[in-house]
Design an enzyme around this catalytic site. Structure first.
Site, PDB file in Angstrom:
ATOM      1  N   ARG A 162      41.995  39.110  31.819  1.00  0.00           N
ATOM      2  CA  ARG A 162      43.248  38.574  32.362  1.00  0.00           C
ATOM      3  C   ARG A 162      44.376  38.705  31.324  1.00  0.00           C
ATOM      4  O   ARG A 162      45.199  37.809  31.158  1.00  0.00           O
ATOM      5  CB  ARG A 162      43.111  37.110  32.772  1.00  0.00           C
ATOM      6  CG  ARG A 162      42.120  36.831  33.878  1.00  0.00           C
ATOM      7  CD  ARG A 162      42.576  37.435  35.204  1.00  0.00           C
ATOM      8  NE  ARG A 162      41.807  36.922  36.317  1.00  0.00           N
ATOM      9  CZ  ARG A 162      40.641  37.433  36.738  1.00  0.00           C
ATOM     10  NH1 ARG A 162      40.121  38.487  36.131  1.00  0.00           N
ATOM     11  NH2 ARG A 162      40.022  36.910  37.777  1.00  0.00           N
ATOM     12  N   SER A 237      42.991  31.708  41.017  1.00  0.00           N
ATOM     13  CA  SER A 237      42.523  30.879  39.893  1.00  0.00           C
ATOM     14  C   SER A 237      43.732  30.361  39.120  1.00  0.00           C
ATOM     15  O   SER A 237      44.548  31.158  38.668  1.00  0.00           O
ATOM     16  CB  SER A 237      41.681  31.701  38.925  1.00  0.00           C
ATOM     17  OG  SER A 237      40.597  32.280  39.581  1.00  0.00           O
ATOM     18  N   GLU A 333      46.038  30.380  33.933  1.00  0.00           N
ATOM     19  CA  GLU A 333      46.092  31.820  34.112  1.00  0.00           C
ATOM     20  C   GLU A 333      47.457  32.198  34.697  1.00  0.00           C
ATOM     21  O   GLU A 333      47.987  33.268  34.435  1.00  0.00           O
ATOM     22  CB  GLU A 333      44.979  32.247  35.077  1.00  0.00           C
ATOM     23  CG  GLU A 333      44.808  33.730  35.169  1.00  0.00           C
ATOM     24  CD  GLU A 333      44.228  34.192  36.478  1.00  0.00           C
ATOM     25  OE1 GLU A 333      44.644  35.248  36.953  1.00  0.00           O
ATOM     26  OE2 GLU A 333      43.368  33.488  37.029  1.00  0.00           O
TER      27      GLU A 333
HETATM   28  N1  EPU Z   1      31.731  26.847  40.312  1.00  0.00           N
HETATM   29  C1  EPU Z   1      31.522  25.493  40.513  1.00  0.00           C
HETATM   30  N2  EPU Z   1      32.484  24.787  41.152  1.00  0.00           N
HETATM   31  C2  EPU Z   1      33.627  25.334  41.606  1.00  0.00           C
HETATM   32  C3  EPU Z   1      33.850  26.708  41.381  1.00  0.00           C
HETATM   33  C4  EPU Z   1      32.889  27.448  40.729  1.00  0.00           C
HETATM   34  O1  EPU Z   1      30.495  24.949  40.121  1.00  0.00           O
HETATM   35  O2  EPU Z   1      34.434  24.625  42.184  1.00  0.00           O
HETATM   36  C5  EPU Z   1      30.675  27.645  39.685  1.00  0.00           C
HETATM   37  C6  EPU Z   1      29.993  28.535  40.727  1.00  0.00           C
HETATM   38  O3  EPU Z   1      28.964  27.889  41.376  1.00  0.00           O
HETATM   39  C7  EPU Z   1      29.489  29.681  39.880  1.00  0.00           C
HETATM   40  C8  EPU Z   1      30.531  29.794  38.789  1.00  0.00           C
HETATM   41  O4  EPU Z   1      31.226  28.546  38.766  1.00  0.00           O
HETATM   42  O5  EPU Z   1      28.271  29.366  39.284  1.00  0.00           O
HETATM   43  C9  EPU Z   1      31.469  30.956  38.977  1.00  0.00           C
HETATM   44  O6  EPU Z   1      32.182  30.829  40.200  1.00  0.00           O
HETATM   45  P1  EPU Z   1      32.801  32.133  40.949  1.00  0.00           P
HETATM   46  O7  EPU Z   1      31.790  33.180  41.091  1.00  0.00           O
HETATM   47  O8  EPU Z   1      33.506  31.642  42.166  1.00  0.00           O
HETATM   48  O9  EPU Z   1      33.829  32.739  39.915  1.00  0.00           O
HETATM   49  P2  EPU Z   1      34.909  32.059  38.957  1.00  0.00           P
HETATM   50  O10 EPU Z   1      34.457  32.237  37.546  1.00  0.00           O
HETATM   51  O11 EPU Z   1      35.211  30.700  39.419  1.00  0.00           O
HETATM   52  C10 EPU Z   1      36.238  34.303  38.632  1.00  0.00           C
HETATM   53  C11 EPU Z   1      37.675  34.767  38.708  1.00  0.00           C
HETATM   54  C12 EPU Z   1      38.107  34.946  40.169  1.00  0.00           C
HETATM   55  C13 EPU Z   1      37.194  35.975  40.803  1.00  0.00           C
HETATM   56  C14 EPU Z   1      35.735  35.485  40.681  1.00  0.00           C
HETATM   57  C15 EPU Z   1      34.739  36.508  41.171  1.00  0.00           C
HETATM   58  C16 EPU Z   1      38.795  33.898  36.734  1.00  0.00           C
HETATM   59  C17 EPU Z   1      39.774  32.919  36.192  1.00  0.00           C
HETATM   60  N3  EPU Z   1      38.555  33.827  38.043  1.00  0.00           N
HETATM   61  O12 EPU Z   1      36.179  33.008  39.219  1.00  0.00           O
HETATM   62  O13 EPU Z   1      39.430  35.453  40.171  1.00  0.00           O
HETATM   63  O14 EPU Z   1      37.512  36.183  42.176  1.00  0.00           O
HETATM   64  O15 EPU Z   1      35.400  35.247  39.275  1.00  0.00           O
HETATM   65  O16 EPU Z   1      34.719  37.590  40.293  1.00  0.00           O
HETATM   66  O17 EPU Z   1      38.254  34.713  35.972  1.00  0.00           O
HETATM   67  C18 EPU Z   1      41.752  34.941  40.352  1.00  0.00           C
HETATM   68  O18 EPU Z   1      41.863  35.399  39.217  1.00  0.00           O
HETATM   69  O19 EPU Z   1      42.729  34.488  41.007  1.00  0.00           O
HETATM   70  C19 EPU Z   1      40.418  34.885  40.961  1.00  0.00           C
HETATM   71  C20 EPU Z   1      40.201  34.315  42.139  1.00  0.00           C
END
Ligand code: EPU
Length: 338
Positions: A162, A237, A333
């Protein structure tokens, strides 16, 4: 080129914040861009594109220039790949759909990301195991001081998680005008390693997925987890996932053995901020019209009439709460304007 006064930006930022631009102009060509940048009677200028990665916390007392340059073209073609040039104002997801309709591979994991193509390199957009840098060839950007266009190679963009040159040394100095991407024409290399995609394909009993299948899977996952900005204001995010060093991570892991994490290397571990926020009890929380999304705690939402300050206050409260419980700093972000 018409300059409007006291123009509401509500429809120009995906958070749907009703802030005003003192002056506003739509930019539809490079000539207009040069002309507007040279308007000395408006010394303060502010660039807006898809408005999908910003939280506006007050009226913008400047000439707001909305970059609306359009066009997509194949500029070179080899046996297995094409290089396409996309003007900055093209909507990102429309571009993904365009690439799929031509059977060009590489963008399928990046389906349904809000925003425009010109801002994609600034934060090196990424999702489901793919980042923009994986398909990026180069981009053109106007140097605001000289109004000359400069070309940036992938190396010059200094992409990180990012992050890029345009968020650091280049901040406020350039306007990206077009982006060139290298996409595959055949033998597409699919990236389905991200658990959720695999599971989605398996559920749909798809054994040999096409790029269209991967895109459909990503769209289905995103639609379940992430709010549609057309229905509920948000900027994706709100926070970046924090990265911990080895010793910090081992302490964290000992205290929270069930916490999810991604290891970036032996030295660095990324913790999902959404998990940290959920543990602090904020998932689904609402304060007035500002809230935390019920399915993904990383996303802050505007239920209608929240001000940027109200959303920022909630974000600050969340940061303090996460720090209080875990001693981990989470950083926004999105760009906070004001
Ligand atoms: N999780 C929770 N609670 C929540 C959200 C997530 O426990 O409310 C846990 C999930 O269960 C999982 C882990 O966190 O174990 C990761 O969650 P997820 O796969 O949804 O990905 P993320 O790390 O929350 C990142 C990106 C997203 C992208 C997803 C998928 C960042 C800041 N965000 O989210 O990007 O879509 O991975 O690759 O790196 C964005 O940048 O706007 C965005 C949506």
């Amino acid at each position: 080129m018409e300059i409007q006064e006291n123009f509401s930006l509500k429809d120009y930022n995906t958070f749907g914040i009703d802030a005003k631009a003192r002056y506003y102009v739509e930019i539809t060509s490079i000539e207009e861009l040069i002309h507007a940048l040279k308007l000395d009677e408006y010394p303060d200028k502010f660039i807006i594109s898809g408005g999908s990665n910003m939280l506006i916390t007050k009226d913008i007392n400047a000439l707001v220039m909305h970059i609306n340059l359009k066009g997509i073209a194949v500029i070179s073609e080899e046996d297995k790949a094409v290089i396409i040039e996309v003007m900055a104002g093209e909507n990102w997801h429309d571009l993904v759909l365009w690439s799929l309709s031509h059977n060009y591979g590489g963008l399928e994991n990046l389906s349904l990301i809000p925003g425009n193509t010109g801002t994609a390199p600034i934060q090196n957009i990424g999702a489901y195991g793919v980042e923009l840098k994986d398909v990026f060839h180069s981009c053109d950007a106007m140097n605001i001081a000289s109004t000359l266009i400069e070309t940036f190679s992938k190396k010059a963009c200094k992409f990180g998680y990012r992050d890029s040159f345009f968020k650091n040394e280049g901040k406020g100095k350039y306007i990206i005008t077009s982006v060139r991407l290298r996409l595959s024409k055949k033998d597409h290399l699919l990236n389905t390693s991200y658990g959720a995609i695999d599971a989605e394909l398996e559920n749909n009993r798809i054994k040999n997925p096409s790029i269209q299948d991967v895109s459909n899977a990503v769209i289905a996952i995103r639609q379940r987890k992430l709010p549609d900005p057309n229905e509920l204001g948000n900027s994706g995010s709100f926070f970046k996932n924090p990265v911990l060093g080895k010793s910090e991570f081992h302490e964290f892991e000992k205290a929270y053995p069930n916490a999810p994490f991604y290891s970036i290397s032996d030295e660095e571990y990324k913790i999902p901020a959404g998990w940290l926020i959920e543990q602090c009890g904020y998932k689904g929380k609402r304060v007035g019209d500002a809230g935390v999304h019920k399915n993904q705690a990383l996303v802050l939402v505007n239920y209608g009439n929240a001000t940027g300050i109200e959303i920022l206050n909630l974000a600050n409260e969340i940061q303090e709460s996460v720090f209080g419980k875990f001693r981990i700093k989470i950083l926004p972000e999105v760009n906070i304007i004001g």
